[in-house]
Design a protein around this motif. Structure first.
Motif, PDB file in Angstrom:
ATOM      1  N   GLU A  75       0.794  -1.361  -0.136  1.00  0.00           N
ATOM      2  CA  GLU A  75      -0.046   0.095   0.108  1.00  0.00           C
ATOM      3  C   GLU A  75       0.836   1.331   0.013  1.00  0.00           C
ATOM      4  N   ARG A 132       0.511   4.034  -2.818  1.00  0.00           N
ATOM      5  CA  ARG A 132       0.300   5.607  -2.481  1.00  0.00           C
ATOM      6  C   ARG A 132       1.390   6.147  -3.224  1.00  0.00           C
ATOM      7  N   GLY A 148       3.026   5.342  -6.032  1.00  0.00           N
ATOM      8  CA  GLY A 148       2.634   5.430  -7.186  1.00  0.00           C
ATOM      9  C   GLY A 148       1.634   6.527  -7.719  1.00  0.00           C
ATOM     10  N   ASP A 149       0.738   6.781  -6.944  1.00  0.00           N
ATOM     11  CA  ASP A 149      -0.329   7.599  -7.093  1.00  0.00           C
ATOM     12  C   ASP A 149       0.371   9.185  -7.328  1.00  0.00           C
ATOM     13  N   LYS A 150       1.567   9.373  -6.702  1.00  0.00           N
ATOM     14  CA  LYS A 150       2.208  10.828  -6.637  1.00  0.00           C
ATOM     15  C   LYS A 150       2.844  10.895  -7.648  1.00  0.00           C
ATOM     16  N   VAL A 151       2.860   9.920  -8.745  1.00  0.00           N
ATOM     17  CA  VAL A 151       3.592  10.187 -10.043  1.00  0.00           C
ATOM     18  C   VAL A 151       2.536  11.003 -11.001  1.00  0.00           C
ATOM     19  N   ALA A 181       0.013  12.682 -13.450  1.00  0.00           N
ATOM     20  CA  ALA A 181      -0.809  11.500 -14.467  1.00  0.00           C
ATOM     21  C   ALA A 181      -0.364  11.720 -16.083  1.00  0.00           C
ATOM     22  N   PRO A 182      -0.743  10.572 -16.530  1.00  0.00           N
ATOM     23  CA  PRO A 182      -0.203  10.744 -17.902  1.00  0.00           C
ATOM     24  C   PRO A 182      -1.480  11.570 -18.772  1.00  0.00           C
ATOM     25  N   ILE A 203      -9.497   6.344 -19.783  1.00  0.00           N
ATOM     26  CA  ILE A 203      -9.490   5.341 -18.636  1.00  0.00           C
ATOM     27  C   ILE A 203     -10.283   4.073 -19.104  1.00  0.00           C
ATOM     28  N   MET A 219      -0.021   6.863 -13.802  1.00  0.00           N
ATOM     29  CA  MET A 219      -1.213   6.491 -13.019  1.00  0.00           C
ATOM     30  C   MET A 219      -2.450   7.300 -13.317  1.00  0.00           C
ATOM     31  N   TYR A 220      -3.522   6.628 -13.479  1.00  0.00           N
ATOM     32  CA  TYR A 220      -4.560   7.694 -13.768  1.00  0.00           C
ATOM     33  C   TYR A 220      -5.182   8.195 -12.580  1.00  0.00           C
ATOM     34  N   PRO A 221      -5.528   9.569 -12.799  1.00  0.00           N
ATOM     35  CA  PRO A 221      -5.959  10.255 -11.301  1.00  0.00           C
ATOM     36  C   PRO A 221      -7.663   9.776 -10.798  1.00  0.00           C
ATOM     37  N   THR A 222      -8.303   9.431 -11.863  1.00  0.00           N
ATOM     38  CA  THR A 222      -9.441   9.047 -11.398  1.00  0.00           C
ATOM     39  C   THR A 222      -9.894   7.584 -11.887  1.00  0.00           C
ATOM     40  N   ARG A 223     -10.622   6.867 -10.978  1.00  0.00           N
ATOM     41  CA  ARG A 223     -10.872   5.532 -11.382  1.00  0.00           C
ATOM     42  C   ARG A 223     -12.621   5.309 -10.880  1.00  0.00           C
ATOM     43  N   ILE A 240      -9.567   1.587   5.410  1.00  0.00           N
ATOM     44  CA  ILE A 240      -8.486   2.791   5.671  1.00  0.00           C
ATOM     45  C   ILE A 240      -7.414   3.076   4.687  1.00  0.00           C
ATOM     46  N   GLN A 241      -6.901   1.836   4.042  1.00  0.00           N
ATOM     47  CA  GLN A 241      -5.887   1.960   3.080  1.00  0.00           C
ATOM     48  C   GLN A 241      -6.682   2.897   1.868  1.00  0.00           C
ATOM     49  N   ARG A 249      -6.945   6.461   2.313  1.00  0.00           N
ATOM     50  CA  ARG A 249      -5.462   7.148   2.087  1.00  0.00           C
ATOM     51  C   ARG A 249      -5.254   7.027   0.802  1.00  0.00           C
ATOM     52  N   ARG A 250      -5.424   5.949  -0.148  1.00  0.00           N
ATOM     53  CA  ARG A 250      -5.130   6.177  -1.315  1.00  0.00           C
ATOM     54  C   ARG A 250      -5.638   7.251  -2.400  1.00  0.00           C
ATOM     55  N   ALA A 300      -4.352  10.353  -1.388  1.00  0.00           N
ATOM     56  CA  ALA A 300      -3.114  10.660  -2.083  1.00  0.00           C
ATOM     57  C   ALA A 300      -3.329  10.969  -3.463  1.00  0.00           C
ATOM     58  N   VAL A 301      -4.352  10.491  -4.074  1.00  0.00           N
ATOM     59  CA  VAL A 301      -4.675  10.744  -5.587  1.00  0.00           C
ATOM     60  C   VAL A 301      -5.468  12.166  -5.614  1.00  0.00           C
ATOM     61  N   THR A 347      -4.598  14.637  -3.895  1.00  0.00           N
ATOM     62  CA  THR A 347      -3.693  15.881  -3.787  1.00  0.00           C
ATOM     63  C   THR A 347      -2.910  16.022  -4.950  1.00  0.00           C
ATOM     64  N   THR A 371      -0.507  16.854  -7.717  1.00  0.00           N
ATOM     65  CA  THR A 371       0.973  16.387  -7.847  1.00  0.00           C
ATOM     66  C   THR A 371       1.760  17.286  -8.409  1.00  0.00           C
ATOM     67  N   ARG A 372       1.041  18.338  -9.173  1.00  0.00           N
ATOM     68  CA  ARG A 372       1.887  19.324  -9.845  1.00  0.00           C
ATOM     69  C   ARG A 372       1.773  20.760  -9.165  1.00  0.00           C
TER      70      ARG A 372
END
Lengths: 226, 200
Positions: free
Chosen positions: A182, A186, A188-191, A193-194, A199, B1-5, B185-186, B189-190, B193-194, B196, B198-199
């Protein structure tokens, strides 16, 4: 990190308490819920045991009430999103494990209540940093082994004791491994976005963290046999 | 990594990444099978049987592990089938495998092999969504408790038997419940994190 400022710097780095703080805060609610489960099961055990004296029952219920009050404190801390001092979390875990050990000690190897160790170790495995997790797990295994060996034990029971200890290690390893996975997800989520890729909506194609190198290489045509 | 899922994508990712934990648990399960086979088999046939079973489990585990290393998608139904087979194997061990050398009679409640359920329930809860975990836990724990009661029906009036049964049932259910709770919980958190940026 004011609560660990009193530790020497070398110890702080070794214990990786800076990484641990966030996970302890996040895992605090799991820790509290785990302790509620423990309290509930112990209360049921105390009530169902009809062979004990009234004084002993009073003492057990008093101990459980103290545990409940302390758990309420931790629960309110978690709800208010306040981080509990790490040392308090460690002491609380140690107290839980000692309480379980005291319960198990009465029957030794034949005590059925060693099963309480498993949820306790689960909570520790997903909350504590690796160093503290190792210490706690080893302490539990050593304590339980000593209790089992000293109370009505024979050589035929060694494999079963080994099986119980192996499953304790399994729970801890799996919990810790999941934590690592996990954490990597997390990160990896900070990378970034392409750019503008659709999607995929069709499943069950899962999305790995990194695009596999082999998938990007153009397939080579098979050599033609003459 | 796709920002939305979508939720379905999240579930698929959880299974894809979480299957590694199931692989780890299966290594321990295979080790436990080997341990039991070496020490408690009552005949040569039993040793061979348990050895073959262990090897089969190792091969299946290696297959799944290799698929993940090669970044192949996770076969959710295969994982569910394996989890079901493992639960059945443990149940069969509880019912039929002796815990003393030379003993051939069925054991049931007195069998110590129910401890094998603990890591199985825990890793299932870490990988699959809560609904599936609840169904799996209900079947496994309910089936085990029912088997204990049916095989020792006369002991239902015995307080020690009931206490033991309650302790086992509640701790087994707690493994699933805590695992599912941590899974939630995880996930939060993910998602945080998504969300937040990143740029800058």
């Amino acid at each position: 990190m004011s609560e660990i400022a009193w530790l020497p710097t070398r110890w702080r780095k070794h214990l990786k308490l800076h990484d641990a703080t966030e996970d302890l805060s996040v895992g605090q609610i799991v820790f509290v819920v785990g302790r509620w489960v423990l309290v509930l099961v112990m209360l049921l055990m105390a009530i169902l045991d009809t062979g004990k004296t009234l004084m002993r029952l009073r003492l057990e219920i008093l101990a459980l009430l103290a545990l409940t009050v302390f758990n309420f404190y931790l629960f309110t801390q978690a709800l208010q999103r306040k981080g509990t001092l790490q040392i308090i979390t460690y002491i609380a875990s140690l107290a839980d494990l000692i309480a379980i050990t005291i319960i198990v000690k009465n029957g030794g190897y034949f005590s059925p209540y060693y099963v309480f160790y498993y949820p306790a170790l689960l909570v520790i495995s997903v909350t504590f940093p690796p160093f503290m997790l190792l210490i706690f797990t080893e302490a539990v295994m050593v304590m339980y082994t000593l209790i089992a060996f000293t109370q009505q034990f024979w050589i035929d029971s060694v494999p079963i004791l080994g099986l119980r200890l192996l499953m304790m290690v399994a729970v801890v390893v799996c919990g810790r491994y999941y934590w690592e996975i996990e954490k990597a997800r997390r990160a990896g989520d900070k990378v970034p976005a392409p750019t503008a890729e659709p999607i995929p909506s069709a499943l069950p194609q899962a999305l790995p963290l990194e695009a596999p190198a082999t998938a990007q290489a153009a397939p080579q045509p098979a050599p033609q046999m003459v | 990594m796709y920002p939305t899922r979508t939720v379905a994508q999240e579930v698929a990712e959880d299974i894809y990444f979480g299957q590694a934990v199931m692989v780890q648990a299966r290594w321990f399960f295979a080790a436990a099978l080997g341990l039991l086979g070496l020490f408690y088999a009552a005949s040569l046939g039993a040793v061979i049987f348990i050895a073959l079973l262990t090897i089969l489990l190792l091969l299946i585990n290696f297959f799944i592990y290799t698929r993940q290393l090669l970044h192949k998608h996770a076969n959710e139904w295969l994982l569910l089938l394996l989890a079901g087979c493992e639960a059945l194997m443990v149940m069969a061990l509880i019912l039929f495998w002796p815990n003393k050398v030379g003993v051939l009679e069925p054991i049931g409640f007195d069998s110590p092999f129910y401890v094998l359920f603990y890591p199985l329930l825990f890793v299932f809860a870490l990988v699959f969504p809560p609904r599936r975990t609840a169904i799996y836990t209900a079947i496994v724990v309910g089936g085990y408790l029912l088997m204990c009661v049916v095989s020792n029906f006369g002991l239902l009036l015995d307080a020690a038997f009931v206490k033991d049964l309650v302790a086992r049932g509640m701790t087994l259910a707690a493994m699933s419940a805590l695992g599912t709770f941590y899974w939630r919980i995880q996930r939060e958190r993910r998602r945080t994190a998504v969300a937040t940026p990143t740029r800058s």
